[in-house]
Design a protein around this motif. Structure first.
Motif, PDB file in Angstrom:
ATOM      1  N   PRO A 269      -1.205  -5.625  10.351  1.00 53.92           N
ATOM      2  CA  PRO A 269      -0.522  -4.621   9.966  1.00 53.92           C
ATOM      3  C   PRO A 269      -1.000  -3.223   8.226  1.00 53.92           C
ATOM      4  O   PRO A 269      -2.616  -3.978   7.796  1.00 53.92           O
ATOM      5  CB  PRO A 269       0.575  -4.618   9.338  1.00 53.92           C
ATOM      6  CG  PRO A 269       0.684  -6.629  10.236  1.00 53.92           C
ATOM      7  CD  PRO A 269      -1.006  -6.297  10.319  1.00 53.92           C
ATOM      8  N   ALA A 270      -1.194  -2.245   8.804  1.00 51.83           N
ATOM      9  CA  ALA A 270      -1.576  -1.492   7.125  1.00 51.83           C
ATOM     10  C   ALA A 270      -1.293  -2.339   5.852  1.00 51.83           C
ATOM     11  O   ALA A 270      -0.220  -2.403   6.358  1.00 51.83           O
ATOM     12  CB  ALA A 270      -0.799  -0.093   7.679  1.00 51.83           C
ATOM     13  N   THR A 271      -2.312  -1.864   5.081  1.00 47.43           N
ATOM     14  CA  THR A 271      -1.587  -2.745   3.303  1.00 47.43           C
ATOM     15  C   THR A 271      -2.799  -1.971   3.014  1.00 47.43           C
ATOM     16  O   THR A 271      -3.880  -1.218   3.369  1.00 47.43           O
ATOM     17  CB  THR A 271      -2.205  -3.943   4.135  1.00 47.43           C
ATOM     18  OG1 THR A 271      -1.882  -4.785   2.542  1.00 47.43           O
ATOM     19  CG2 THR A 271      -3.490  -5.228   3.891  1.00 47.43           C
TER      20      THR A 271
ATOM     21  N   TYR B 291      -3.359  -8.191   1.213  1.00 47.65           N
ATOM     22  CA  TYR B 291      -1.755  -8.864   1.534  1.00 47.65           C
ATOM     23  C   TYR B 291      -0.628  -9.798   0.620  1.00 47.65           C
ATOM     24  O   TYR B 291      -2.288 -10.567   0.037  1.00 47.65           O
ATOM     25  CB  TYR B 291      -1.354  -9.055   2.923  1.00 47.65           C
ATOM     26  CG  TYR B 291      -2.229  -8.401   4.425  1.00 47.65           C
ATOM     27  CD1 TYR B 291      -1.173  -7.596   4.383  1.00 47.65           C
ATOM     28  CD2 TYR B 291      -3.745  -8.433   4.541  1.00 47.65           C
ATOM     29  CE1 TYR B 291      -1.608  -7.035   5.921  1.00 47.65           C
ATOM     30  CE2 TYR B 291      -4.014  -8.332   6.065  1.00 47.65           C
ATOM     31  CZ  TYR B 291      -2.773  -7.015   6.069  1.00 47.65           C
ATOM     32  OH  TYR B 291      -3.457  -7.046   7.794  1.00 47.65           O
ATOM     33  N   ARG B 292       0.232  -9.499   0.602  1.00 49.62           N
ATOM     34  CA  ARG B 292       1.137 -10.413  -0.342  1.00 49.62           C
ATOM     35  C   ARG B 292       1.111 -12.298   0.510  1.00 49.62           C
ATOM     36  O   ARG B 292       1.408 -11.579   0.888  1.00 49.62           O
ATOM     37  CB  ARG B 292       2.275  -9.913  -0.744  1.00 49.62           C
ATOM     38  CG  ARG B 292       2.366  -8.765  -1.691  1.00 49.62           C
ATOM     39  CD  ARG B 292       3.630  -7.785  -2.103  1.00 49.62           C
ATOM     40  NE  ARG B 292       4.125  -7.873  -1.125  1.00 49.62           N
ATOM     41  CZ  ARG B 292       5.497  -7.808  -0.409  1.00 49.62           C
ATOM     42  NH1 ARG B 292       5.947  -9.002  -0.698  1.00 49.62           N
ATOM     43  NH2 ARG B 292       5.851  -7.249  -0.088  1.00 49.62           N
TER      44      ARG B 292
ATOM     45  N   THR C 248      -5.959   1.614  -2.300  1.00 48.22           N
ATOM     46  CA  THR C 248      -5.439   2.193  -1.490  1.00 48.22           C
ATOM     47  C   THR C 248      -4.375   1.880  -0.557  1.00 48.22           C
ATOM     48  O   THR C 248      -4.563   0.810  -0.446  1.00 48.22           O
ATOM     49  CB  THR C 248      -5.631   3.791  -1.200  1.00 48.22           C
ATOM     50  OG1 THR C 248      -6.620   3.794   0.134  1.00 48.22           O
ATOM     51  CG2 THR C 248      -6.560   4.479  -2.670  1.00 48.22           C
ATOM     52  N   GLY C 249      -2.968   1.877  -0.806  1.00 48.06           N
ATOM     53  CA  GLY C 249      -1.811   1.592   0.466  1.00 48.06           C
ATOM     54  C   GLY C 249      -0.534   1.186  -0.223  1.00 48.06           C
ATOM     55  O   GLY C 249      -1.434   0.378  -1.675  1.00 48.06           O
ATOM     56  N   ARG C 250       0.364   0.562   0.442  1.00 44.39           N
ATOM     57  CA  ARG C 250       0.963   0.030  -0.099  1.00 44.39           C
ATOM     58  C   ARG C 250       0.661  -1.837   0.359  1.00 44.39           C
ATOM     59  O   ARG C 250       0.294  -1.419   1.733  1.00 44.39           O
ATOM     60  CB  ARG C 250       2.115   0.267   0.854  1.00 44.39           C
ATOM     61  CG  ARG C 250       3.613  -0.474   0.074  1.00 44.39           C
ATOM     62  CD  ARG C 250       5.234  -0.223   0.868  1.00 44.39           C
ATOM     63  NE  ARG C 250       6.331  -0.724   0.036  1.00 44.39           N
ATOM     64  CZ  ARG C 250       7.607  -0.638   0.053  1.00 44.39           C
ATOM     65  NH1 ARG C 250       7.254   0.099   1.214  1.00 44.39           N
ATOM     66  NH2 ARG C 250       8.506  -1.541   0.029  1.00 44.39           N
TER      67      ARG C 250
END
Length: 292
Positions: free
Chosen positions: A116-118, A131-132, A161-163
């Motif tokens: 998954p994008a992160t 990742y969290r 960058t990114g969420r």
């Protein structure tokens, strides 16, 4: 590097945000042990693999020396190392994070197709995907891919960058190292007689005993069928699926007993007990994190 972006200033900013940090010397590696702890004479800090009573204030135990305490970072015993420091590292697990270290273009391409994008941070040769969530660390989980979290450090290269996404099951599954199931030759195991799931250990489960037992037996059959390859990964998937069925229950639902049964099934087809337990534990945890 300006006077406002020295390694110490960067470290203090990160520490203030709750990220444990440590200095890196030339070669971008941690500073060596202090005299009192040379060759781990002190036994190692309590959160290292070899637990010990060390209370040394110096940054002499690699990732375990990482701290968020400003008074430690600015103390006299740390002053000399900051003068020599060339970069800052942080302890991902201590910040509740996991870094998937992608060391080359091929690894980055794999991640983009699989994970998954992160949040991403560019490195010299690849990328860090952050990742969290924390998990066991493991190197070389696949070509060009390391997982850095509870027992490793990562070099600070900027916020990226990114969420940031929640740690996905696909990353947890990477630490299950066995790709093939060893041949069965009287597998030796320290597993005691397996603890069976029953209503007595699931007093807060909203499902019927028949429902749970049917699902568990089907899952165990899937693990037992993996006599050639992938039993550990199958155990992870079964644990994750079965645990997910109970996320709406008030609990307890007897998940430890379910996990013991899955572990026993994996060991019986040749999965090393350590790997089996890790796969099942990660699977159960992944279901809880997904529900959250």
């Amino acid at each position: 590097m300006t006077t406002t972006s020295t390694p110490l200033h960067v470290a203090l900013a990160l520490a203030a945000a709750g990220v444990p940090v440590l200095p890196l010397r030339a070669g971008k590696v941690p500073f060596g042990n202090c005299r009192a702890c040379k060759d781990s004479a002190c036994g190692g800090r309590p959160n290292m693999k070899a637990a010990g009573p060390c209370r040394c204030p110096a940054p002499c135990h690699a990732w375990a020396a990482a701290t968020t305490e400003a008074h430690v970072l600015t103390s006299p015993v740390w002053a000399s190392v900051w003068r020599e420091a060339v970069a800052v590292a942080y302890h991902p697990g201590g910040a509740g994070l996991t870094v998937v270290d992608l060391d080359n273009a091929a690894a980055v391409a794999w991640a983009r197709e699989t994970l998954p994008a992160t949040r991403t941070v560019a490195t010299t040769r690849g990328e860090h995907w952050i990742y969290r969530g924390a998990m066991p660390s493991s190197n070389a989980v696949r070509p060009g891919v390391d997982v850095k979290s509870l027992s490793q450090y990562a070099r600070w290269l900027g916020p990226g960058t990114g969420r940031m996404a929640v740690l996905p099951p696909a990353v947890r599954a990477l630490v299950v190292k066995e790709d093939t199931t060893p041949a069965r030759r009287g597998v030796a195991s320290s597993l005691p007689a397996r603890a069976l799931w029953g209503r007595s250990v699931a007093t807060g489960c909203r499902h019927t005993e028949r429902y749970v037992r049917t699902g568990l037996e089907r899952g165990l059959a899937l693990v037992r069928a993996r006599t050639e390859s992938g039993a550990g990964s199958q155990a992870f998937g079964v644990a994750r699926f079965l645990a997910a069925q109970h996320t709406a229950c008030p609990g307890p639902c007897g998940l430890p007993e379910i996990g013991e049964e899955i572990t026993a099934a994996a060991v019986l087809v040749g999965v090393p007990e350590t790997y089996a337990r890790r796969a099942v534990t990660n699977g159960l945890a992944a279901a809880v994190e997904r529900a959250a």
